[in-house]
Design a protein around this motif. Structure first.
Motif, PDB file in Angstrom:
ATOM      1  N   VAL A  54       0.847  -1.145   0.078  1.00  0.00           N
ATOM      2  CA  VAL A  54       0.166  -0.109  -0.078  1.00  0.00           C
ATOM      3  C   VAL A  54       0.840   1.274   0.093  1.00  0.00           C
ATOM      4  N   PRO A  55       1.814   1.444   0.573  1.00  0.00           N
ATOM      5  CA  PRO A  55       2.767   2.509   0.906  1.00  0.00           C
ATOM      6  C   PRO A  55       3.221   2.891  -0.681  1.00  0.00           C
ATOM      7  N   GLN A  56       3.456   1.934  -1.540  1.00  0.00           N
ATOM      8  CA  GLN A  56       4.060   2.331  -2.643  1.00  0.00           C
ATOM      9  C   GLN A  56       3.072   3.162  -3.653  1.00  0.00           C
ATOM     10  N   ILE A  57       1.790   3.220  -3.192  1.00  0.00           N
ATOM     11  CA  ILE A  57       0.730   4.080  -3.913  1.00  0.00           C
ATOM     12  C   ILE A  57       1.367   5.637  -3.703  1.00  0.00           C
ATOM     13  N   THR A  58       2.114   6.194  -2.787  1.00  0.00           N
ATOM     14  CA  THR A  58       2.553   7.321  -2.995  1.00  0.00           C
ATOM     15  C   THR A  58       3.332   7.667  -4.294  1.00  0.00           C
ATOM     16  N   LEU A  59       4.406   6.876  -4.214  1.00  0.00           N
ATOM     17  CA  LEU A  59       5.286   6.719  -5.570  1.00  0.00           C
ATOM     18  C   LEU A  59       4.505   6.578  -6.957  1.00  0.00           C
ATOM     19  N   LEU A  60       3.542   6.235  -6.931  1.00  0.00           N
ATOM     20  CA  LEU A  60       2.764   5.791  -8.063  1.00  0.00           C
ATOM     21  C   LEU A  60       2.149   7.314  -8.447  1.00  0.00           C
ATOM     22  N   VAL A  61       1.470   7.851  -7.296  1.00  0.00           N
ATOM     23  CA  VAL A  61       0.741   9.427  -7.200  1.00  0.00           C
ATOM     24  C   VAL A  61       1.929  10.431  -7.713  1.00  0.00           C
ATOM     25  N   ALA A  62       3.056  10.267  -7.336  1.00  0.00           N
ATOM     26  CA  ALA A  62       4.288  11.112  -7.796  1.00  0.00           C
ATOM     27  C   ALA A  62       4.427  11.048  -9.208  1.00  0.00           C
ATOM     28  N   ALA A  63       4.489   9.779  -9.602  1.00  0.00           N
ATOM     29  CA  ALA A  63       4.883   9.448 -11.108  1.00  0.00           C
ATOM     30  C   ALA A  63       3.678  10.016 -11.753  1.00  0.00           C
ATOM     31  N   ALA A  64       2.647   9.722 -11.469  1.00  0.00           N
ATOM     32  CA  ALA A  64       1.374  10.119 -12.318  1.00  0.00           C
ATOM     33  C   ALA A  64       1.231  11.529 -12.486  1.00  0.00           C
ATOM     34  N   ILE A  65       1.560  12.322 -11.111  1.00  0.00           N
ATOM     35  CA  ILE A  65       1.628  14.063 -11.350  1.00  0.00           C
ATOM     36  C   ILE A  65       2.494  14.139 -12.165  1.00  0.00           C
ATOM     37  N   HIS A  66       4.065  13.755 -12.176  1.00  0.00           N
ATOM     38  CA  HIS A  66       4.855  14.156 -12.847  1.00  0.00           C
ATOM     39  C   HIS A  66       4.646  14.020 -14.372  1.00  0.00           C
ATOM     40  N   ARG A  67       3.989  12.870 -14.693  1.00  0.00           N
ATOM     41  CA  ARG A  67       3.748  12.787 -16.217  1.00  0.00           C
ATOM     42  C   ARG A  67       2.596  13.536 -16.837  1.00  0.00           C
ATOM     43  N   ALA A  68       1.639  13.783 -15.759  1.00  0.00           N
ATOM     44  CA  ALA A  68       0.753  14.904 -16.103  1.00  0.00           C
ATOM     45  C   ALA A  68       1.256  16.512 -16.263  1.00  0.00           C
ATOM     46  N   LEU A  69       2.168  16.607 -15.428  1.00  0.00           N
ATOM     47  CA  LEU A  69       2.654  17.927 -15.590  1.00  0.00           C
ATOM     48  C   LEU A  69       3.560  18.050 -16.802  1.00  0.00           C
ATOM     49  N   LEU A  70       3.973  16.836 -17.480  1.00  0.00           N
ATOM     50  CA  LEU A  70       4.995  16.729 -18.658  1.00  0.00           C
ATOM     51  C   LEU A  70       4.016  17.194 -19.879  1.00  0.00           C
ATOM     52  N   ASP A  71       2.730  16.308 -19.942  1.00  0.00           N
ATOM     53  CA  ASP A  71       1.573  16.370 -20.765  1.00  0.00           C
ATOM     54  C   ASP A  71       1.176  17.767 -20.628  1.00  0.00           C
ATOM     55  N   ALA A  72       0.802  18.566 -19.901  1.00  0.00           N
ATOM     56  CA  ALA A  72       0.483  20.141 -19.803  1.00  0.00           C
ATOM     57  C   ALA A  72       1.438  20.859 -20.027  1.00  0.00           C
ATOM     58  N   ILE A  73       2.591  20.795 -19.930  1.00  0.00           N
ATOM     59  CA  ILE A  73       3.733  21.767 -20.305  1.00  0.00           C
ATOM     60  C   ILE A  73       4.904  20.809 -20.660  1.00  0.00           C
ATOM     61  N   PRO A  74       4.940  20.490 -21.992  1.00  0.00           N
ATOM     62  CA  PRO A  74       6.203  19.755 -22.378  1.00  0.00           C
ATOM     63  C   PRO A  74       7.578  20.198 -22.247  1.00  0.00           C
ATOM     64  N   GLY A  75       8.288  19.433 -21.727  1.00  0.00           N
ATOM     65  CA  GLY A  75       9.654  19.835 -21.282  1.00  0.00           C
ATOM     66  C   GLY A  75      10.050  20.469 -20.072  1.00  0.00           C
ATOM     67  N   ILE A  76       8.865  20.637 -19.259  1.00  0.00           N
ATOM     68  CA  ILE A  76       8.815  21.203 -17.843  1.00  0.00           C
ATOM     69  C   ILE A  76       9.918  20.455 -16.979  1.00  0.00           C
ATOM     70  N   ASP A  77      10.668  21.343 -16.470  1.00  0.00           N
ATOM     71  CA  ASP A  77      11.763  20.510 -15.411  1.00  0.00           C
ATOM     72  C   ASP A  77      11.352  20.239 -14.097  1.00  0.00           C
ATOM     73  N   ALA A  78      10.591  19.370 -13.868  1.00  0.00           N
ATOM     74  CA  ALA A  78      10.066  19.094 -12.576  1.00  0.00           C
ATOM     75  C   ALA A  78      10.889  17.790 -12.155  1.00  0.00           C
ATOM     76  N   GLN A  79      11.052  17.727 -10.747  1.00  0.00           N
ATOM     77  CA  GLN A  79      11.718  16.464 -10.227  1.00  0.00           C
ATOM     78  C   GLN A  79      10.714  15.930  -9.125  1.00  0.00           C
ATOM     79  N   ILE A  80      11.093  14.626  -9.025  1.00  0.00           N
ATOM     80  CA  ILE A  80      10.254  13.909  -8.043  1.00  0.00           C
ATOM     81  C   ILE A  80      11.229  13.627  -6.827  1.00  0.00           C
ATOM     82  N   LYS A  81      11.047  14.076  -5.722  1.00  0.00           N
ATOM     83  CA  LYS A  81      11.606  13.981  -4.179  1.00  0.00           C
ATOM     84  C   LYS A  81      10.832  12.868  -3.442  1.00  0.00           C
ATOM     85  N   TRP A  82      11.660  11.726  -3.509  1.00  0.00           N
ATOM     86  CA  TRP A  82      11.082  10.743  -2.721  1.00  0.00           C
ATOM     87  C   TRP A  82      10.737  10.976  -1.216  1.00  0.00           C
ATOM     88  N   PRO A  83       9.530  10.657  -0.821  1.00  0.00           N
ATOM     89  CA  PRO A  83       8.745   9.697  -1.521  1.00  0.00           C
ATOM     90  C   PRO A  83       7.360  10.498  -2.099  1.00  0.00           C
TER      91      PRO A  83
END
Ligand code: BTN
Length: 331
Positions: A150-179
């Motif tokens: 179950v705790p893995q869901i947090t990282l799934l969400v972070a990855a999903a947000i990151h991908r959605a940000l790239l979809d919205a603003i291609p090339g945006i330089d956002a970084q994921i900070k664990w977790p």
């Protein structure tokens, strides 16, 4: 807003140009005055709709609030966001989502608000949630997986947000900070707070709460060096319902894949490629200890892999990581 109002909005949005009153009457099987009533309701929610004699109605602008009818325009999901509870104001969308989840609302239901009076962050912190600018939403999940996953869901969400940000603003330089954080230029753009209700052998539900700073242009003095928004970083006012739907589109895709897998292995390359911490010296603060080390990666179970001075490798399951000793990105 009822289904018919939402249907008329979808039709006008899809058309792009004018649609005559007569055509709308025919398609929706209602009178001209009923069409007019729905148009007035849409205008009351903040949509700008032109009514031109002889041409008909034309959608000029959405309200940009994360109301169900506007989120629905951009959804490509099977079940995420197909039920949306919108509030102009609530204490915390996570709190309301937990109540609704306990009452049995279906998996994938979303609670969103324009303003949170008591937005909550991790570790008992608050999440500043001004009206009309950002996104605050919570997704209700009922994952049929072993509880250790179950705790893995947090990282799934972070990855999903990151991908959605790239979809919205291609090339945006956002970084994921664990977790659970997304940052731009070392400043926090979004946070994730996952909460669950479980007993030893059953997870009843998980609420994945997401806060994204979208159009906020000013931050309180104590936050302005540590927090940012999409608008501050790019000068773009991203359409909030479109971004909310974009996160749900990406999240459902990853969630379904994750349910069918043993681990997070399939998303690790994305998480590591966009990780703020990868290869960096960090200090991880846990309840009763601080550990210094170099981030070697993320394990397939979602743990942070830390190389420490004596040459051993630790798997960190929880904690707050800061870069080096001088630079902290915590909020
Ligand atoms: C953090 O980084 O500390 C997590 C912040 C999570 C904020 C979101 S906003 C929507 C949802 N409702 C809340 O009260 N918190 C989460």
């Amino acid at each position: 807003m009822n289904d018919l109002t939402a249907g008329i909005l979808a039709r006008l949005h899809g058309e792009g140009g004018y649609l005559s009153g007569e055509q709308l009457c025919r398609e929706f099987g209602i009178t001209r005055s009923a069409i007019w009533k729905h148009i007035r309701q849409l205008r009351d929610t903040g949509c700008r709709i032109e009514a031109a004699p002889g041409s008909g109605y034309r959608l000029l602008m959405l309200s940009g609030s994360p109301v169900p009818a506007e989120v629905a325009l951009f959804l490509k999901t099977g079940f995420f966001g197909r039920v949306v509870y919108y509030r102009e104001e609530t204490a915390s969308t996570n709190l309301l989502a937990k109540q609704l989840a306990a009452e049995g609302v279906p998996e994938g239901s979303v609670v969103t608000a324009d303003f949170q009076s008591a937005g909550r962050g991790r570790l008992g912190r608050s999440w500043v949630s001004p009206a009309g600018q950002n996104l605050y939403f919570s997704v209700i999940l009922r994952p049929l997986v072993a509880s250790y996953r179950v705790p893995q869901i947090t990282l799934l969400v972070a990855a999903a947000i990151h991908r959605a940000l790239l979809d919205a603003i291609p090339g945006i330089d956002a970084q994921i900070k664990w977790p659970n954080d997304i940052l731009i230029g070392g400043k926090k753009l979004c946070g994730v707070l996952c909460e669950m209700q479980a007993d030893p052998d059953t997870t009843h539900f998980v609420v994945a709460g997401i806060g994204i700073n979208v159009s906020q242009s000013r931050f309180a003095p104590d936050l302005q060096d540590r927090a940012t928004s999409l608008y501050r970083e790019t000068g773009i006012h991203v359409c909030r319902p479109e971004l909310l739907a974009g996160v749900l589109n990406r999240f459902e895709e990853l969630y379904l894949q994750w349910l069918g897998e043993e681990s997070l292995g399939f998303i690790l390359p994305h998480l590591e490629r966009h990780s703020l911490l990868q290869g960096r010296e960090v200090i991880v603060e846990q309840l009763n200890r601080r550990i210094a080390g170099t981030v070697l990666g993320i394990a397939s179970g979602g743990e942070l892999l830390l190389g420490i001075a004596d040459g051993t490798e630790l798997k960190i399951t929880s904690g707050e990581a800061s870069l080096g000793s001088t630079y902290t990105t915590n909020l």
